[in-house]
Design a protein around this motif. Structure first.
Motif, PDB file in Angstrom:
ATOM      1  N   ILE A 139       3.143  -1.069   4.446  1.00  0.00           N
ATOM      2  CA  ILE A 139       2.703   0.314   4.232  1.00  0.00           C
ATOM      3  C   ILE A 139       3.883   1.242   3.942  1.00  0.00           C
TER       4      ILE A 139
ATOM      5  N   TYR B 162      -3.057   5.708  -2.529  1.00  0.00           N
ATOM      6  CA  TYR B 162      -4.016   6.190  -1.535  1.00  0.00           C
ATOM      7  C   TYR B 162      -3.647   7.625  -1.135  1.00  0.00           C
TER       8      TYR B 162
ATOM      9  N   LEU C 163      -7.400   0.656   4.224  1.00  0.00           N
ATOM     10  CA  LEU C 163      -6.645  -0.324   3.426  1.00  0.00           C
ATOM     11  C   LEU C 163      -7.287  -1.700   3.354  1.00  0.00           C
TER      12      LEU C 163
ATOM     13  N   TYR D 123       0.850  -1.193   0.000  1.00  0.00           N
ATOM     14  CA  TYR D 123       0.000   0.000   0.000  1.00  0.00           C
ATOM     15  C   TYR D 123       0.890   1.249   0.000  1.00  0.00           C
TER      16      TYR D 123
END
Length: 380
Positions: free
Chosen positions: A126, A168, A373, A95
């Motif tokens: 992440i 994102y 997420l 992500y």
């Protein structure tokens, strides 16, 4: 009789000369008064111009500016954007997130990164990049900044760092407000979005006037005036927030009066000794191109109304979340509730007993990230 007539004529001529002299004297006096008034007016206008004219920014890397210490990219228009990276390497991350900081903050204030444990970061894979918005920290000012330009900066940062076709975006407070810009102008680049206590604009047309008016009047008088100036007379924003006759915006003055009960309890968490080390960097290029520009853009006339946005993800392949505390004294919760009623495709999380700084509370950063997420919702 003839002599009397001569005397009268002479007297008349003398009287005429005296009258002319008086008129000439009056005209000279009147001219001096007009000249003096003109000089005073010009002087006043010159003083006024200097008073309302913001000083030139101290651009990082310039001879008179602060040094460049951050990693930076150069945008297409020549400006530099400073950034800071958190989490795992972007090359192995599952992500990839772009974080947009709030008012009077910088790239180091990435609450969604600094509140996560290393275990969560590695477990989920992440990567987060936080950048200084224009004029803040070590990013060059953008005198042509608009609501749209912020989203384009986000997109170009993601492209230059190689974050892929989709990423994102998370924004907090004033940064959350600019996530609306990303939803409007670059929805095709988003894998998901989260707005945390996003600032609102009281002049968005979608608000009923009675609702926005009531919420506006509940703000501190000095904040009402500062926002009125930013909206109706942006050219006075610098003067209004630097003059000493009236109090300026409470957030610029860093007044604790705007903090809720929970916010006051969280002060040791978000106002740490580490933040004191870089706090001066936030405004180092000048308050006009950072704080004041934020007010002018955020509370000016927008190019679109967020409440008129159509769902950019009709197949629900992308989730958009909005988190807000019900005791927020900076952004009225009643306006946030109206926005999500107008936009039912937003996943709304209202946190009971929470103020504006609730993302710093225990476990909240993890809850916000996991909801975005992996769809896990533990605090709403």
């Amino acid at each position: 009789m003839a002599a009397n007539r001569k005397i009268s004529a002479a007297s008349a001529r003398a009287h005429t000369r005296k009258s002319r002299n008086k008129a000439s004297t009056f005209q000279r006096s009147s001219g001096l008064v007009k000249t003096s008034l003109l000089v005073l007016l010009v002087g006043f206008l010159a003083w006024g111009y200097q008073a309302i004219k913001p000083p030139l920014p101290k651009i990082c890397g310039s001879p008179d500016g602060p040094p460049v210490t951050a990693s930076r990219i150069q945008l297409k228009d020549g400006r530099h954007l400073a950034y800071n990276e958190y989490g795992v390497s972007k090359d192995v991350a599952k992500y990839r997130i772009v974080y947009v900081h709030g008012f009077d903050s910088c790239r180091y204030d990435a609450v969604s990164a600094i509140t996560l444990t290393q275990d969560v970061i590695e477990e989920l894979g992440i990567y987060i990049v936080s950048f200084d918005r224009s004029g803040y920290g070590e990013s060059d000012p953008n005198p042509n900044q608009t609501v749209k330009s912020v989203s384009l900066d986000v997109e170009e940062l993601a492209d230059q760092l190689g974050l892929g076709s989709k990423f994102y975006v998370i924004g907090f407070s004033m940064g959350g407000q600019f996530v609306w810009s990303c939803l409007k102008y670059i929805p095709h680049r988003l894998a998901g979005a989260t707005l945390i206590a996003p600032a609102i604009n009281y002049w968005w047309p979608g608000f009923p006037s009675n609702l926005s008016g009531e919420a506006f009047r509940q703000q501190f008088p000095e904040d009402q005036w500062s926002l009125r100036v930013a909206h109706h007379a942006p050219w006075l924003t610098y003067w209004w927030n630097t003059q000493k006759w009236f109090p300026s915006l409470t957030l610029i003055a860093q007044s604790p009066a705007v903090l809720s009960r929970q916010d006051l309890e969280l002060v040791p968490v978000f106002s740490t000794p580490k933040r004191k080390e870089y706090e001066a960097q936030v405004r180092q290029q000048g308050e006009y191109e950072s704080l004041h520009r934020d007010l002018i853009i955020g509370f000016g006339t927008w190019e679109f109304d967020p409440m008129e946005l159509k769902n950019p993800f009709p197949s629900n392949e992308v989730a958009v979340h909005l988190w807000h505390g019900d005791e927020d004294m900076v952004v009225p919760v009643k306006l946030q509730r109206h926005i999500v009623q107008r936009l039912p495709w937003i996943h709304y999380h209202e946190v009971a007993g929470a103020g504006h700084m609730f993302p710093f509370s225990d476990g909240m950063g993890e809850a916000i990230i996991k909801a975005l997420l992996i769809g896990e919702n533990t605090n709403s």
